[in-house]
Scaffold this motif. Structure first.
Motif, PDB file in Angstrom:
ATOM      1  N   THR A 108      14.539 -23.925   3.199  1.00  0.00           N
ATOM      2  CA  THR A 108      15.168 -24.519   2.020  1.00  0.00           C
ATOM      3  C   THR A 108      16.644 -24.155   2.011  1.00  0.00           C
ATOM      4  OG1 THR A 108      14.568 -22.576   0.718  1.00  0.00           O
ATOM      5  CG2 THR A 108      13.052 -24.444   0.667  1.00  0.00           C
ATOM      6  N   THR A 109      17.384 -24.746   1.082  1.00  0.00           N
ATOM      7  CA  THR A 109      18.824 -24.473   0.995  1.00  0.00           C
ATOM      8  C   THR A 109      19.082 -22.983   0.796  1.00  0.00           C
ATOM      9  OG1 THR A 109      19.200 -26.663   0.060  1.00  0.00           O
ATOM     10  CG2 THR A 109      20.945 -25.031  -0.224  1.00  0.00           C
ATOM     11  N   VAL A 110      18.331 -22.383  -0.125  1.00  0.00           N
ATOM     12  CA  VAL A 110      18.426 -20.943  -0.350  1.00  0.00           C
ATOM     13  C   VAL A 110      17.128 -20.309   0.142  1.00  0.00           C
ATOM     14  CG1 VAL A 110      18.680 -19.112  -2.051  1.00  0.00           C
ATOM     15  CG2 VAL A 110      19.918 -21.260  -2.350  1.00  0.00           C
ATOM     16  N   LYS A 111      17.229 -19.457   1.146  1.00  0.00           N
ATOM     17  CA  LYS A 111      16.034 -18.834   1.705  1.00  0.00           C
ATOM     18  C   LYS A 111      15.466 -17.815   0.727  1.00  0.00           C
ATOM     19  CE  LYS A 111      17.364 -19.391   6.558  1.00  0.00           C
ATOM     20  NZ  LYS A 111      17.617 -18.716   7.838  1.00  0.00           N
ATOM     21  N   ILE A 112      14.146 -17.824   0.601  1.00  0.00           N
ATOM     22  CA  ILE A 112      13.483 -16.921  -0.323  1.00  0.00           C
ATOM     23  C   ILE A 112      12.123 -16.502   0.237  1.00  0.00           C
ATOM     24  CG2 ILE A 112      12.577 -18.917  -1.610  1.00  0.00           C
ATOM     25  CD1 ILE A 112      12.592 -17.143  -4.118  1.00  0.00           C
ATOM     26  N   VAL A 113      11.800 -15.224   0.079  1.00  0.00           N
ATOM     27  CA  VAL A 113      10.484 -14.704   0.454  1.00  0.00           C
ATOM     28  C   VAL A 113       9.817 -14.193  -0.818  1.00  0.00           C
ATOM     29  CG1 VAL A 113       9.222 -12.970   1.771  1.00  0.00           C
ATOM     30  CG2 VAL A 113      11.222 -14.072   2.774  1.00  0.00           C
ATOM     31  N   LYS A 114       8.662 -14.746  -1.134  1.00  0.00           N
ATOM     32  CA  LYS A 114       7.967 -14.371  -2.354  1.00  0.00           C
ATOM     33  C   LYS A 114       7.497 -12.917  -2.296  1.00  0.00           C
ATOM     34  CE  LYS A 114       6.324 -19.037  -3.488  1.00  0.00           C
ATOM     35  NZ  LYS A 114       5.137 -19.881  -3.734  1.00  0.00           N
ATOM     36  N   LYS A 115       7.408 -12.305  -3.452  1.00  0.00           N
ATOM     37  CA  LYS A 115       6.979 -10.918  -3.555  1.00  0.00           C
ATOM     38  C   LYS A 115       5.593 -10.721  -2.954  1.00  0.00           C
ATOM     39  CE  LYS A 115       6.092  -7.357  -7.063  1.00  0.00           C
ATOM     40  NZ  LYS A 115       6.150  -7.057  -8.528  1.00  0.00           N
ATOM     41  N   SER A 116       4.700 -11.685  -3.153  1.00  0.00           N
ATOM     42  CA  SER A 116       3.343 -11.563  -2.636  1.00  0.00           C
ATOM     43  C   SER A 116       3.327 -11.495  -1.112  1.00  0.00           C
ATOM     44  CB  SER A 116       2.478 -12.730  -3.119  1.00  0.00           C
ATOM     45  OG  SER A 116       3.067 -13.976  -2.747  1.00  0.00           O
TER      46      SER A 116
ATOM     47  N   ILE B 148      16.683  -9.082  -5.286  1.00  0.00           N
ATOM     48  CA  ILE B 148      16.329  -7.860  -4.571  1.00  0.00           C
ATOM     49  C   ILE B 148      14.929  -7.386  -4.950  1.00  0.00           C
ATOM     50  CG2 ILE B 148      16.925  -5.421  -4.242  1.00  0.00           C
ATOM     51  CD1 ILE B 148      19.854  -6.239  -4.827  1.00  0.00           C
ATOM     52  N   ASN B 149      14.131  -7.093  -3.931  1.00  0.00           N
ATOM     53  CA  ASN B 149      12.873  -6.381  -4.116  1.00  0.00           C
ATOM     54  C   ASN B 149      13.112  -4.911  -3.787  1.00  0.00           C
ATOM     55  OD1 ASN B 149      11.213  -8.453  -4.946  1.00  0.00           O
ATOM     56  ND2 ASN B 149      10.493  -8.951  -2.890  1.00  0.00           N
ATOM     57  N   ALA B 150      12.638  -4.042  -4.636  1.00  0.00           N
ATOM     58  CA  ALA B 150      12.739  -2.605  -4.386  1.00  0.00           C
ATOM     59  C   ALA B 150      11.359  -2.052  -4.085  1.00  0.00           C
ATOM     60  CB  ALA B 150      13.338  -1.895  -5.587  1.00  0.00           C
ATOM     61  N   ILE B 151      11.326  -1.072  -3.199  1.00  0.00           N
ATOM     62  CA  ILE B 151      10.076  -0.363  -2.920  1.00  0.00           C
ATOM     63  C   ILE B 151      10.244   1.074  -3.398  1.00  0.00           C
ATOM     64  CG2 ILE B 151       8.332   0.222  -1.212  1.00  0.00           C
ATOM     65  CD1 ILE B 151       9.647  -1.800   0.662  1.00  0.00           C
ATOM     66  N   VAL B 152       9.465   1.442  -4.386  1.00  0.00           N
ATOM     67  CA  VAL B 152       9.431   2.834  -4.844  1.00  0.00           C
ATOM     68  C   VAL B 152       8.265   3.482  -4.108  1.00  0.00           C
ATOM     69  CG1 VAL B 152       9.272   4.381  -6.819  1.00  0.00           C
ATOM     70  CG2 VAL B 152      10.342   2.129  -7.086  1.00  0.00           C
ATOM     71  N   PHE B 153       8.571   4.128  -2.992  1.00  0.00           N
ATOM     72  CA  PHE B 153       7.522   4.658  -2.130  1.00  0.00           C
ATOM     73  C   PHE B 153       6.774   5.816  -2.795  1.00  0.00           C
ATOM     74  CE2 PHE B 153      10.219   2.746   1.266  1.00  0.00           C
ATOM     75  CZ  PHE B 153       9.241   1.969   1.870  1.00  0.00           C
TER      76      PHE B 153
ATOM     77  N   GLU C  54       0.821  -1.216   0.000  1.00  0.00           N
ATOM     78  CA  GLU C  54       0.000   0.000   0.000  1.00  0.00           C
ATOM     79  C   GLU C  54       0.851   1.261   0.000  1.00  0.00           C
ATOM     80  OE1 GLU C  54      -3.946  -1.003   2.516  1.00  0.00           O
ATOM     81  OE2 GLU C  54      -2.067  -1.237   3.640  1.00  0.00           O
ATOM     82  N   CYS C  55       2.153   1.106   0.285  1.00  0.00           N
ATOM     83  CA  CYS C  55       3.038   2.270   0.434  1.00  0.00           C
ATOM     84  C   CYS C  55       3.628   2.741  -0.882  1.00  0.00           C
ATOM     85  CB  CYS C  55       4.190   1.934   1.377  1.00  0.00           C
ATOM     86  SG  CYS C  55       3.695   1.699   3.091  1.00  0.00           S
ATOM     87  N   GLY C  56       3.585   1.904  -1.892  1.00  0.00           N
ATOM     88  CA  GLY C  56       4.209   2.255  -3.162  1.00  0.00           C
ATOM     89  C   GLY C  56       4.292   1.041  -4.060  1.00  0.00           C
ATOM     90  N   GLN C  57       5.136   1.124  -5.053  1.00  0.00           N
ATOM     91  CA  GLN C  57       5.294   0.045  -6.026  1.00  0.00           C
ATOM     92  C   GLN C  57       6.444  -0.871  -5.609  1.00  0.00           C
ATOM     93  OE1 GLN C  57       6.492   1.344  -9.913  1.00  0.00           O
ATOM     94  NE2 GLN C  57       6.089  -0.642 -10.880  1.00  0.00           N
ATOM     95  N   ILE C  58       6.190  -2.181  -5.589  1.00  0.00           N
ATOM     96  CA  ILE C  58       7.234  -3.154  -5.290  1.00  0.00           C
ATOM     97  C   ILE C  58       7.735  -3.736  -6.612  1.00  0.00           C
ATOM     98  CG2 ILE C  58       7.794  -5.340  -4.166  1.00  0.00           C
ATOM     99  CD1 ILE C  58       5.713  -4.674  -2.064  1.00  0.00           C
ATOM    100  N   VAL C  59       9.045  -3.658  -6.802  1.00  0.00           N
ATOM    101  CA  VAL C  59       9.659  -4.075  -8.062  1.00  0.00           C
ATOM    102  C   VAL C  59      10.709  -5.139  -7.777  1.00  0.00           C
ATOM    103  CG1 VAL C  59      10.958  -3.342 -10.099  1.00  0.00           C
ATOM    104  CG2 VAL C  59       9.319  -1.773  -9.027  1.00  0.00           C
ATOM    105  N   THR C  60      10.554  -6.302  -8.379  1.00  0.00           N
ATOM    106  CA  THR C  60      11.567  -7.351  -8.277  1.00  0.00           C
ATOM    107  C   THR C  60      12.546  -7.193  -9.425  1.00  0.00           C
ATOM    108  OG1 THR C  60       9.992  -8.876  -7.256  1.00  0.00           O
ATOM    109  CG2 THR C  60      11.988  -9.839  -8.202  1.00  0.00           C
ATOM    110  N   GLY C  61      13.829  -7.215  -9.107  1.00  0.00           N
ATOM    111  CA  GLY C  61      14.854  -6.995 -10.121  1.00  0.00           C
ATOM    112  C   GLY C  61      14.952  -8.140 -11.117  1.00  0.00           C
TER     113      GLY C  61
END
Length: 397
Positions: free
Chosen positions: A132-140, A99-104, A16-23
C-alpha cells in the motif's frame, strides 16, 4: 515468521516475550495534555544508537495517562511507514500510533538483548506489510514474529559483547560528526553567518552563478539486475552521497551521458518532505553506472563562475539556506513538497571572493580525506558488528 531460523536457540514469539503496546496520540486540542516533561516519541526519534530520552514534543502527566506510558527499557519499533526503525526507552515515555513497543518480561528477556534482536526485524516487517502507499504491519502479525531466545545469562553476555562492539562504532560516528562540525565552524569563521552577512559580501540569486539544473527521468524499476542503476531521492537526503540508494534500470533503456552521475557533481533534491526538500550532496566518488532520476538535479555552474561547488555545497547545508528552500517549496503540509527551478534559482546567496572560497575548499578537501579514512574504518566495524550479531543469535558466539 522466524528471525535467524537456523539458530540453535529456542524460538519464541514476541507476544510470548512480554507485553506489546501500540502507541497513541492524546488530543492536540487539549492544552492540559501537552508541554510537560514526558517525551512523546515519533519515528523521527528512532534509528539511533543511544537510548531515547528526548523528543520534539512532551506530554504532561494528564496527557500520558490518556495515552500509554512506557517504562524505561521498553523496545520501540516503527510498524507504520518507516518500518523497522528501532529504539530503546531511556526514560518513561509515550509513543505515537506508528510505533509498537515491547515491554519485555524481565524474568525471561534482557531488554538490551531484545533491543539488538529487534533491530534485525526490518526484513520480516517489509515482507508482511501489504503493498500500500503507507506500509503497515498489524499488531496481531507483529506479535507472531519469532526471535531466538537463549537462557537469560547468555542473553546478557551477548548484549555485553554487542554493546562493546557498538561502542567502537559510536566513537567512529562521533569523530565523523566532529569533522562535519569543523567544516561548518570553519565556514562561519571565514564567511560569517549568511543570514546576517556580517562581512557584507555581495548577495545575488543562485541563477547568477548556476547555468542550469539538470535532471534525469522517471523510469520504472527493473525486476532484474541490469547494467545501470538510477538514484533514489534518499541518495542525497542525509547530505552524504549514497550511491547504494538506487534501483536497477530496465535493460532496454539507453542512458544518455548527461544523466550519468560523476565525481564532482553537486546534487539537489527537488521533491521531499518540508525538512528535506532541496537537500544537497557532493559526489566525492561514485560508480560509473549510476544515473539521475527526475527528482534529483545536478547543479551545473556557469563558465568562469564566481562560486566553487564545494563552497555552495556547504552553504546549501546551512540552516538559513535550508529555511529559505522550505518556505519556497510548494505542497500541502504533511505531503511531499516540491521546489521549482525558478524558485530555487531565485534564492539569494552570498558571494565572497573566489580566492577565499578556494582557500575554504582546500580545508574541506583535507577534512574529507580524514573523514574518508574514518568512514572506511566505520564500514569495517559495521561488517564486524553484523557478523557478531549473526553468530550471537545463531548460537555460535
Amino acid at each position: 515468521m522466524k528471525l535467524f531460523s537456523s539458530s540453535r536457540f529456542e524460538q519464541v514469539t514476541l507476544g510470548e516475550c512480554g507485553q506489546i503496546v501500540t502507541g497513541s496520540t492524546p488530543s492536540k486540542t487539549n492544552d492540559a495534555y501537552w508541554n510537560g516533561d514526558i517525551p512523546f516519541v515519533t519515528p523521527a526519534q528512532l534509528g539511533h544508537h543511544t537510548p531515547v530520552v528526548k523528543a520534539q514534543e512532551y506530554l504532561t502527566d494528564s496527557g500520558a495517562k490518556r495515552a500509554r506510558l512506557l517504562p524505561e527499557g521498553a523496545v520501540l519499533i516503527c510498524c507504520i511507514g518507516s518500518l523497522g526503525k528501532t529504539g530503546i526507552a531511556g526514560t518513561p515515555l509515550v509513543t505515537n500510533q506508528q510505533i509498537n513497543a515491547i515491554v519485555f518480561d524481565s524474568d525471561r528477556v534482557d531488554a538490551k538483548y531484545g533491543f539488538y534482536v529487534a533491530k534485525n526485524l526490518t526484513p520480516l516487517l517489509e515482507h508482511y506489510a501489504p503493498s500500500t502507499t503507507v506500509k503497515i504491519v498489524k499488531k496481531s502479525a507483529f506479535a507472531e514474529f519469532s526471535i531466538p531466545l537463549p537462557p537469560l545469562p547468555e542473553q546478557k553476555r551477548i548484549a555485553q559483547i554487542l554493546d562493546a562492539a557498538d561502542a567502537l562504532r559510536a566513537k567512529r560516528r562521533e569523530s565523523i560528526a566532529q569533522l562535519d562540525a569543523l567544516v561548518q565552524s570553519t565556514f562561519l569563521e571565514m564567511f560569517g553567518d549568511p543570514k546576517i552577512n556580517p562581512m557584507s559580501w555581495p548577495v545575488e540569486p543562485l541563477s547568477h552563478v548556476v547555468a542550469q539544473l539538470k535532471g534525469g527521468k522517471n523510469i520504472a524499476e527493473s525486476e532484474t539486475t541490469t547494467d545501470f542503476k538510477v538514484l533514489k531521492v534518499s541518495a542525497v537526503t542525509s547530505g552524504i552521497f549514497r550511491p547504494n540508494e538506487s534501483k536497477y534500470l530496465p535493460a532496454d533503456f539507453s542512458v544518455p551521458d548527461s544523466y550519468i552521475v560523476k565525481a564532482g557533481d553537486l546534487l539537489i533534491s527537488r521533491a521531499n518532505t518540508t525538512e528535506l526538500v532541496g537537500a544537497t550532496a557532493y559526489v566525492w566518488e561514485t560508480p560509473e553506472n549510476i544515473a539521475l532520476p527526475d527528482k534529483l538535479w545536478r547543479v551545473e555552474m556557469k563558465n568562469n563562475s564566481q562560486i566553487e561547488p564545494l563552497f555552495l555545497f556547504v552553504l546549501s547545508r546551512g540552516r538559513h539556506f535550508r529555511s529559505m528552500l522550505s518556505e519556497r517549496a510548494s505542497g500541502t503540509s504533511g505531503s511531499m513538497r516540491n521546489i521549482s527551478k525558478p524558485k530555487l534559482l531565485s534564492t539569494p546567496i552570498i558571494l565572497p571572493p573566489v580566492a577565499l572560497q578556494i582557500r575554504f575548499t582546500s580545508v574541506v578537501r583535507s577534512i574529507q580525506t580524514q573523514k574518508s579514512l574514518l568512514q572506511t574504518h566505520l564500514s569495517e566495524l559495521n561488517t564486524l558488528f553484523a557478523s557478531l550479531q549473526s553468530r550471537a543469535f545463531n548460537g555460535e558466539l
